[in-house]
Enzyme design. Structure first.
Site, PDB file in Angstrom:
ATOM      1  N   TYR A   1       0.858  -1.182   0.000  1.00  0.00           N
ATOM      2  CA  TYR A   1       0.000   0.000   0.000  1.00  0.00           C
ATOM      3  C   TYR A   1       0.893   1.230   0.000  1.00  0.00           C
ATOM      4  O   TYR A   1       1.844   1.315   0.782  1.00  0.00           O
ATOM      5  CB  TYR A   1      -0.894  -0.005   1.244  1.00  0.00           C
ATOM      6  CG  TYR A   1      -1.782   1.211   1.375  1.00  0.00           C
ATOM      7  CD1 TYR A   1      -2.842   1.409   0.513  1.00  0.00           C
ATOM      8  CD2 TYR A   1      -1.556   2.154   2.375  1.00  0.00           C
ATOM      9  CE1 TYR A   1      -3.663   2.525   0.634  1.00  0.00           C
ATOM     10  CE2 TYR A   1      -2.377   3.269   2.515  1.00  0.00           C
ATOM     11  CZ  TYR A   1      -3.423   3.452   1.640  1.00  0.00           C
ATOM     12  OH  TYR A   1      -4.241   4.548   1.776  1.00  0.00           O
TER      13      TYR A   1
ATOM     14  N   ASP B   1       9.443   2.764  -0.471  1.00  0.00           N
ATOM     15  CA  ASP B   1       8.442   3.456   0.347  1.00  0.00           C
ATOM     16  C   ASP B   1       8.701   3.119   1.808  1.00  0.00           C
ATOM     17  O   ASP B   1       8.446   2.003   2.266  1.00  0.00           O
ATOM     18  CB  ASP B   1       7.043   3.027  -0.101  1.00  0.00           C
ATOM     19  CG  ASP B   1       5.934   3.750   0.659  1.00  0.00           C
ATOM     20  OD1 ASP B   1       6.243   4.465   1.632  1.00  0.00           O
ATOM     21  OD2 ASP B   1       4.761   3.586   0.272  1.00  0.00           O
TER      22      ASP B   1
ATOM     23  N   LYS C   1       4.399   9.294   8.460  1.00  0.00           N
ATOM     24  CA  LYS C   1       4.132   8.762   9.794  1.00  0.00           C
ATOM     25  C   LYS C   1       5.090   9.305  10.881  1.00  0.00           C
ATOM     26  O   LYS C   1       4.891  10.423  11.326  1.00  0.00           O
ATOM     27  CB  LYS C   1       4.076   7.239   9.730  1.00  0.00           C
ATOM     28  CG  LYS C   1       2.893   6.803   8.814  1.00  0.00           C
ATOM     29  CD  LYS C   1       2.511   5.347   8.885  1.00  0.00           C
ATOM     30  CE  LYS C   1       1.180   5.121   8.191  1.00  0.00           C
ATOM     31  NZ  LYS C   1       1.241   4.517   6.873  1.00  0.00           N
TER      32      LYS C   1
HETATM   33  C1  LIG Z   1       0.568   4.920   5.551  1.00  0.00           C
HETATM   34  C2  LIG Z   1       1.301   4.619   4.301  1.00  0.00           C
HETATM   35  C3  LIG Z   1       1.207   5.434   3.155  1.00  0.00           C
HETATM   36  C4  LIG Z   1       0.206   6.569   3.061  1.00  0.00           C
HETATM   37  O1  LIG Z   1       0.442   7.582   3.976  1.00  0.00           O
HETATM   38  P1  LIG Z   1      -0.770   8.595   4.325  1.00  0.00           P
HETATM   39  O2  LIG Z   1      -0.115   9.610   5.201  1.00  0.00           O
HETATM   40  O3  LIG Z   1      -1.813   7.780   4.997  1.00  0.00           O
HETATM   41  O4  LIG Z   1      -1.247   9.173   3.039  1.00  0.00           O
HETATM   42  C5  LIG Z   1       2.030   5.177   2.094  1.00  0.00           C
HETATM   43  N1  LIG Z   1       2.899   4.142   2.112  1.00  0.00           N
HETATM   44  C6  LIG Z   1       3.006   3.329   3.171  1.00  0.00           C
HETATM   45  C7  LIG Z   1       4.004   2.218   3.152  1.00  0.00           C
HETATM   46  C8  LIG Z   1       2.203   3.527   4.294  1.00  0.00           C
HETATM   47  O5  LIG Z   1       2.293   2.675   5.335  1.00  0.00           O
END
Ligand SMILES: *Cc1c(COP(=O)(O)O)cnc(C)c1O
Length: 441
Positions: free
Chosen positions: A144, A239, A271
């Site tokens: 994701y 990511d 995060k």
């Molecule tokens: C949480 C998350 C996102 C998206 O971040 P948001 O601040 O919710 O838009 C993207 N990539 C990873 C791996 C994530 O865990």
């Protein structure tokens, strides 16, 4: 039983004025049933809901709360920053300090600050396409990367929790250039590059998958991805929105790339780096980053990007996240994994408990380690529902989905672990006794 009258009342009002009563789908209790709890306050490892119930928090706002809730030094820094004004729309000092801290800790030579992980991955992909002049992107099933249109093909997190394969609203032509391959599958990646190598702008992967439950890359997998991208002139995007500044002082790269001698071309963070405020970043190679406006032609912008309050919270969090804090996190995670394994073993539950550094999750009914999305989806996720509610009733707040990572903080001390240890045996027995739902006709 816990009282939930006040949460229920707020939820009823919320549903009247917003879809599903939540502002992000994973917060709804769809997968586990019941009413989402409305939290009133947090302190260290603990959350208090609007009915006054206290819980040990193993969600940590879905990752950001590395130091626990309401850390006094973060609050003090934020209060000082707020008193100076909340947004200027000009460059300000905290953004420079935060960018310097990120560059010092990670593989990125330059970063651009944004406000969410979604914005970070979306912008990184645009930049990769602009830099390479190519259109196709490769992603992994179950990874994701936020709710970016082109990345909502076979995504994890809420998309898998709710069982939707893609999403209406994303036109077919938008994902036509997205190639989805199974995680940890080198042959599939080879095949994708063999077929489309000279059209691939980038490959994006979670540094360690945490949105289909925790599925770490097999040893050497990230290095393999970096190599194949380099060979065919594509950019490798790691990511680290979830893993960044959480599993080590840099991220998963600190457990992997730094040891094995590879770096991503672009990396995304979010995060933890916002310290509980909306702040995220994408960064990487200087020659790639300098294709961004105003230096280069690839456009990207944000009214609140680098907001002084968010950057102050993030910077203070990162400065407090020293070697000692990571040692506490890792120790708490290890101890907790031991407690979970003991309880599940005693109750006779089959499971695979998987971790990437201090992030971990349980795959119910899995006899073998889960290495990809197909394996994650094959789990007996229905065992999670009674487990979740038994933990909640005993004062432990877990993610309301079997497909999410559990997060500890540096504030998870003996008192918090004792509460969890007391809750686990009964919850494990409830999971063992769970009945599979009838197979769809
Ligand atoms: C949480 C998350 C996102 C998206 O971040 P948001 O601040 O919710 O838009 C993207 N990539 C990873 C791996 C994530 O865990």
């Amino acid at each position: 039983m816990t009282l939930t009258a006040a949460s229920q009342e707020l939820f009823d009002r919320a549903r009247a004025v917003s879809p599903g009563g939540v502002n992000s789908p994973v917060r709804a209790f769809r997968a586990v049933g019941g009413t989402p709890l409305f939290m009133r306050s947090g302190s260290g490892a603990w959350l208090t809901d609007v009915d006054g119930n206290r819980y040990v928090d193993l969600v940590g706002s879905w990752g950001p709360m590395l130091l626990g809730h309401a850390h006094p030094e973060v609050l003090a820094a934020v209060a000082e920053a707020v008193a100076r004004g909340t947004s200027f729309g000009t460059p300000s000092e905290p953004e420079v300090l935060l960018a310097e801290e990120i560059v010092a800790r990670t593989s990125a030579e330059q970063v651009r600050l944004v406000s969410s992980g979604t914005e970070a991955t979306m912008s990184a992909i645009r930049l990769a396409r602009g830099f390479t002049g190519r259109d196709k992107i490769v992603k992994f099933a179950g990874c994701y990367h936020g709710h970016v249109d082109a990345l909502l093909a076979e995504a994890g997190s809420g998309v898998v929790t709710l069982g939707i394969p893609g999403t209406p609203g994303v036109p077919a032509h938008v994902t036509a250039d997205t190639i989805v391959v199974p995680f940890n599958d080198r042959a599939a990646v080879e095949a994708a590059f063999a077929a489309y190598g000279d059209q691939i702008a980038c490959l994006i992967t979670e540094a360690a998958a945490g949105n289909m439950g925790v599925v770490p890359p097999e040893p050497g997998f990230n290095g393999f991805l970096a190599d194949i991208c380099k060979r065919d002139g594509a950019l490798f995007i790691s990511d680290e929105v979830m893993t960044g500044f959480r599993v080590t002082r840099s991220g998963y790269w600190g457990l992997d790339g730094q040891q094995e001698g590879w770096s991503p071309d672009l990396v995304t963070f979010g995060k933890v780096m916002g310290g509980g405020f909306p702040a995220a970043a994408f960064g990487g190679r200087r020659d790639v980053m300098e294709q961004l406006a105003p230096v280069g032609p690839v456009y990207q912008a944000g009214t609140l990007s680098g907001n002084p309050i968010a950057t102050t919270a993030g910077l203070t969090t990162l400065r407090l996240a020293d070697t000692d804090a990571y040692a506490r996190l890792d120790a708490a995670s290890l101890q907790l994994r031991g407690l979970v394994a003991d309880a599940l073993d005693s109750a006779g539950v089959t499971y695979s408990l998987q971790n990437a550094g201090n992030m971990f999750s349980v795959f119910w009914g899995a006899e073998q380690p889960v290495v990809d999305f197909a394996g994650a989806q094959a789990q007996e996720s229905w065992r999670y529902r009674p487990f979740f509610h038994a933990m909640l009733d005993a004062g432990v707040y877990l993610p309301p989905s079997a497909f999410e990572s559990w997060f500890v903080s540096a504030a998870h001390d003996e008192e918090a672990l004792t509460r969890i240890a007391a809750a686990l045996p009964g919850a494990a027995r409830a999971a063992a006794a769970a009945q599979a739902p009838p197979a769809p006709a």
